[in-house]
Design an enzyme around this catalytic site. Structure first.
Site, PDB file in Angstrom:
ATOM      1  N   HIS A   1     -30.954 -76.216  -2.462  1.00  0.00           N
ATOM      2  CA  HIS A   1     -32.332 -75.913  -2.868  1.00  0.00           C
ATOM      3  C   HIS A   1     -32.401 -75.597  -4.359  1.00  0.00           C
ATOM      4  O   HIS A   1     -33.271 -76.120  -5.073  1.00  0.00           O
ATOM      5  CB  HIS A   1     -32.854 -74.735  -2.047  1.00  0.00           C
ATOM      6  CG  HIS A   1     -34.164 -74.188  -2.525  1.00  0.00           C
ATOM      7  ND1 HIS A   1     -35.369 -74.537  -1.966  1.00  0.00           N
ATOM      8  CD2 HIS A   1     -34.458 -73.303  -3.521  1.00  0.00           C
ATOM      9  CE1 HIS A   1     -36.347 -73.902  -2.584  1.00  0.00           C
ATOM     10  NE2 HIS A   1     -35.813 -73.146  -3.543  1.00  0.00           N
ATOM     11  N   GLU A   2     -31.495 -74.745  -4.825  1.00  0.00           N
ATOM     12  CA  GLU A   2     -31.521 -74.369  -6.244  1.00  0.00           C
ATOM     13  C   GLU A   2     -31.203 -75.573  -7.133  1.00  0.00           C
ATOM     14  O   GLU A   2     -31.806 -75.732  -8.208  1.00  0.00           O
ATOM     15  CB  GLU A   2     -30.537 -73.226  -6.501  1.00  0.00           C
ATOM     16  CG  GLU A   2     -30.828 -71.953  -5.724  1.00  0.00           C
ATOM     17  CD  GLU A   2     -32.253 -71.449  -5.911  1.00  0.00           C
ATOM     18  OE1 GLU A   2     -32.875 -71.748  -6.941  1.00  0.00           O
ATOM     19  OE2 GLU A   2     -32.754 -70.767  -5.001  1.00  0.00           O
TER      20      GLU A   2
ATOM     21  N   HIS B   1     -34.264 -77.582  -7.641  1.00  0.00           N
ATOM     22  CA  HIS B   1     -35.085 -77.096  -8.760  1.00  0.00           C
ATOM     23  C   HIS B   1     -34.538 -77.620 -10.094  1.00  0.00           C
ATOM     24  O   HIS B   1     -35.305 -78.003 -10.980  1.00  0.00           O
ATOM     25  CB  HIS B   1     -35.094 -75.570  -8.772  1.00  0.00           C
ATOM     26  CG  HIS B   1     -36.064 -74.957  -7.825  1.00  0.00           C
ATOM     27  ND1 HIS B   1     -37.403 -75.308  -7.781  1.00  0.00           N
ATOM     28  CD2 HIS B   1     -35.904 -73.981  -6.882  1.00  0.00           C
ATOM     29  CE1 HIS B   1     -38.019 -74.584  -6.865  1.00  0.00           C
ATOM     30  NE2 HIS B   1     -37.131 -73.786  -6.299  1.00  0.00           N
TER      31      HIS B   1
ATOM     32  N   GLU C   1     -41.815 -75.396  -4.414  1.00  0.00           N
ATOM     33  CA  GLU C   1     -40.898 -74.951  -3.368  1.00  0.00           C
ATOM     34  C   GLU C   1     -40.646 -76.016  -2.300  1.00  0.00           C
ATOM     35  O   GLU C   1     -39.501 -76.228  -1.880  1.00  0.00           O
ATOM     36  CB  GLU C   1     -41.401 -73.663  -2.722  1.00  0.00           C
ATOM     37  CG  GLU C   1     -41.249 -72.438  -3.609  1.00  0.00           C
ATOM     38  CD  GLU C   1     -39.828 -72.247  -4.108  1.00  0.00           C
ATOM     39  OE1 GLU C   1     -38.885 -72.219  -3.303  1.00  0.00           O
ATOM     40  OE2 GLU C   1     -39.659 -72.132  -5.335  1.00  0.00           O
TER      41      GLU C   1
END
Length: 302
Positions: free
Chosen positions: A130-131, A134, A201
């Site tokens: 997930h990070e 980003h 998100e």
């Protein structure tokens, strides 16, 4: 479309900064605020990642000090086609993580020590994915600059309260207006910051699950982190609340206004999106929020 919306919201945040300056000092105050906003953006571009990491007491780690975590980050960065980011650990009792940096070449991924103690290896990989999502989507610069400007707006509003509220002869806001500005300006900044965070998100969840290959593991991680975050405070995030949108799950322990002003999407909605992605990837259902997060072993290395 998301990038255009984010640009508009960032412009709105800068405009809010100028509006607070105008309320404090008229036209000259707005101009000074514009100069400060430009300087803040410039400073944030080069230094905000270091500032945020310092705020949270993060320490850089390597293969010797955190070999398992670094190995996960390296493997997933290669899958995502990204340069190896710097890896940091925060000594914090709340499991959580965030990414920062002005571009993929200068990115950093930061996790709490409790994240490693609470989640399985697959779940940690989902969080790191997930990070890195980003990072690959170039969200980290926007979100870090937003956090910096939002913090500056709160400081400027407090200065305005002192400057105008303490002047009985001012013809501007007066004490009542100054109090309203002190309350409403940071609130408006939080709403804009919330909107920017929420636009990114779902995309990071989607890409992160594809990078790790396990949407179910990311969903399980979100459930576990959310449950603990509701009960265990993150003191550094509470001290610096404008950094909260950087985290994968809201680190703040506020009650009552969470649903209205949370900088994060609801865990249930994120899991529903991940379950849909799992079906699209041919991996099947995993039972939604009620069925994930309960059967994984604690700790990634045991």
């Amino acid at each position: 479309m998301n990038y255009m919306r984010t640009a508009i919201l960032l412009a709105g945040l800068t405009g809010l900064f100028m509006a607070v300056g105008y309320l404090i000092g008229g036209g000259s105050g707005a101009f000074i605020a514009l100069i400060i906003a430009a300087g803040t953006n410039l400073f944030s571009y080069w230094n905000a990642d270091k500032l945020v990491l310092s705020m949270h007491g993060a320490q850089e780690v390597d293969e010797r000090s955190a070999p398992e975590l670094v190995a996960i980050v390296r493997e997933l960065a290669q899958r995502a086609g990204l340069p190896m980011p710097r890896v940091y650990l925060m000594d914090n009792p709340q499991p959580n993580a965030f990414a920062t940096g002005r571009n993929p070449q200068n990115a950093a991924v930061c996790a709490t020590t409790e994240l490693l103690n609470t989640l399985s290896r697959d779940e940690i990989a989902g969080v790191i994915g997930h990070e890195l999502g980003h990072v690959r989507n170039h969200d980290t610069l926007t979100m870090t600059i937003t956090a910096t400007i939002a913090g500056a707006i709160s400081m400027l509003a407090q200065f305005g309260m002192f400057f105008r509220g303490g002047n009985r002869d001012n013809n501007g806001l007066g004490i009542v207006g100054s109090v309203l500005m002190l309350i409403l300006a940071p609130l408006a900044a939080m709403v804009v910051q919330m909107a920017i965070s929420r636009t990114r998100e779902y995309a990071a969840d989607n890409l992160g699950a594809r990078i790790s290959g396990r949407p179910d593991a990311l969903a399980s991680a979100l459930v576990k982190i959310s449950r603990v975050a509701e009960a265990v405070p993150n003191d550094t995030a509470e001290t610096h609340p404008t950094t909260a949108p950087l985290f994968i799950v809201n680190p703040l322990s506020g009650r009552g206004m969470d649903n209205l002003f949370s900088t994060h999407l609801s865990t249930e909605n994120r899991i529903a999106a991940l379950e849909k992605l799992s079906r699209e990837m041919g991996l099947g259902d995993f039972g939604g929020a009620a069925h994930v997060g309960d059967t994984r072993s604690r700790g990634p290395w045991g």
